[in-house]
Design a protein around this motif. Structure first.
Motif, PDB file in Angstrom:
ATOM      1  N   TYR A   1       0.615  -1.355  -0.006  1.00 39.71           N
ATOM      2  CA  TYR A   1      -0.086  -0.057  -0.134  1.00 39.71           C
ATOM      3  C   TYR A   1       0.787   1.194  -0.047  1.00 39.71           C
ATOM      4  CZ  TYR A   1      -4.785  -1.533   0.778  1.00 39.71           C
ATOM      5  OH  TYR A   1      -6.232  -2.141   0.518  1.00 39.71           O
ATOM      6  N   LEU A   2       1.700   1.562   0.822  1.00 38.85           N
ATOM      7  CA  LEU A   2       2.820   2.524   0.896  1.00 38.85           C
ATOM      8  C   LEU A   2       3.118   3.119  -0.416  1.00 38.85           C
ATOM      9  CD1 LEU A   2       4.670   2.064   4.290  1.00 38.85           C
ATOM     10  CD2 LEU A   2       2.443   3.518   3.918  1.00 38.85           C
ATOM     11  N   PRO A   3       3.567   2.447  -1.357  1.00 41.11           N
ATOM     12  CA  PRO A   3       4.242   3.126  -2.498  1.00 41.11           C
ATOM     13  C   PRO A   3       3.135   3.894  -3.081  1.00 41.11           C
ATOM     14  CG  PRO A   3       5.076   0.669  -2.471  1.00 41.11           C
ATOM     15  CD  PRO A   3       4.083   0.959  -1.441  1.00 41.11           C
TER      16      PRO A   3
ATOM     17  N   THR B   1       0.985   9.048  -4.426  1.00 40.97           N
ATOM     18  CA  THR B   1      -0.117   9.931  -4.556  1.00 40.97           C
ATOM     19  C   THR B   1      -0.020  11.271  -3.796  1.00 40.97           C
ATOM     20  OG1 THR B   1      -1.494   7.993  -5.111  1.00 40.97           O
ATOM     21  CG2 THR B   1      -2.706  10.171  -4.472  1.00 40.97           C
ATOM     22  N   ILE B   2       0.455  11.199  -2.546  1.00 41.15           N
ATOM     23  CA  ILE B   2       0.601  12.037  -1.537  1.00 41.15           C
ATOM     24  C   ILE B   2       1.756  13.401  -2.299  1.00 41.15           C
ATOM     25  CG2 ILE B   2       1.724  13.010   0.567  1.00 41.15           C
ATOM     26  CD1 ILE B   2       0.382  10.397   1.557  1.00 41.15           C
ATOM     27  N   ARG B   3       2.638  12.706  -2.955  1.00 37.77           N
ATOM     28  CA  ARG B   3       3.981  13.518  -3.522  1.00 37.77           C
ATOM     29  C   ARG B   3       3.575  14.219  -4.553  1.00 37.77           C
ATOM     30  NH1 ARG B   3       9.462   9.883  -2.605  1.00 37.77           N
ATOM     31  NH2 ARG B   3       9.507  10.123  -0.315  1.00 37.77           N
ATOM     32  N   THR B   4       2.798  13.474  -5.483  1.00 39.01           N
ATOM     33  CA  THR B   4       2.630  14.238  -6.913  1.00 39.01           C
ATOM     34  C   THR B   4       0.862  14.870  -7.045  1.00 39.01           C
ATOM     35  OG1 THR B   4       2.045  12.091  -7.780  1.00 39.01           O
ATOM     36  CG2 THR B   4       4.047  12.331  -7.975  1.00 39.01           C
ATOM     37  N   ARG B   5       0.113  14.081  -5.982  1.00 41.58           N
ATOM     38  CA  ARG B   5      -1.071  14.708  -6.130  1.00 41.58           C
ATOM     39  C   ARG B   5      -1.973  13.893  -7.692  1.00 41.58           C
ATOM     40  NH1 ARG B   5      -1.636  15.115  -1.247  1.00 41.58           N
ATOM     41  NH2 ARG B   5      -1.331  17.292  -0.166  1.00 41.58           N
TER      42      ARG B   5
END
Length: 88
Positions: free
Chosen positions: A18-20, A25-29
């Motif tokens: 899950y983490l990747p 998603t958090i970094r790139t949106r």
């Protein structure tokens, strides 16, 4: 003993699975390739597994799903923001 080892191995695999996606998603949106219902259902499934883990006293089950549920909720929230608020 073997059941506990298998539980922890499954927990590690689930978290690192899950983490990747969540980190990306958090970094790139970027959520264009993510299906909204998928992450909603994954979040709900994790919530139910957390509850089951507490009820059974199964620490690997509830810890894993607490982490994956949080990841799913974050990805779901970013997806909702991108699809319904940002693109207006």
């Amino acid at each position: 003993m073997l059941v506990t080892i298998i539980g922890y191995a499954a927990a590690i695999c689930m978290v690192f699975g899950y983490l990747p996606q969540a980190i990306y998603t958090i970094r790139t949106r970027d959520t264009d390739g993510i299906a909204l219902p998928t992450f909603l259902l994954m979040f709900l499934g994790s919530v139910f597994f957390v509850i089951q883990g507490f009820m059974l006293g199964n620490m690997p089950l509830w810890i894993t799903n607490l982490i994956t549920g949080t990841s799913s909720a974050i990805v779901f929230g970013i997806k909702m923001y991108n699809d319904y608020f940002k693109k207006r």
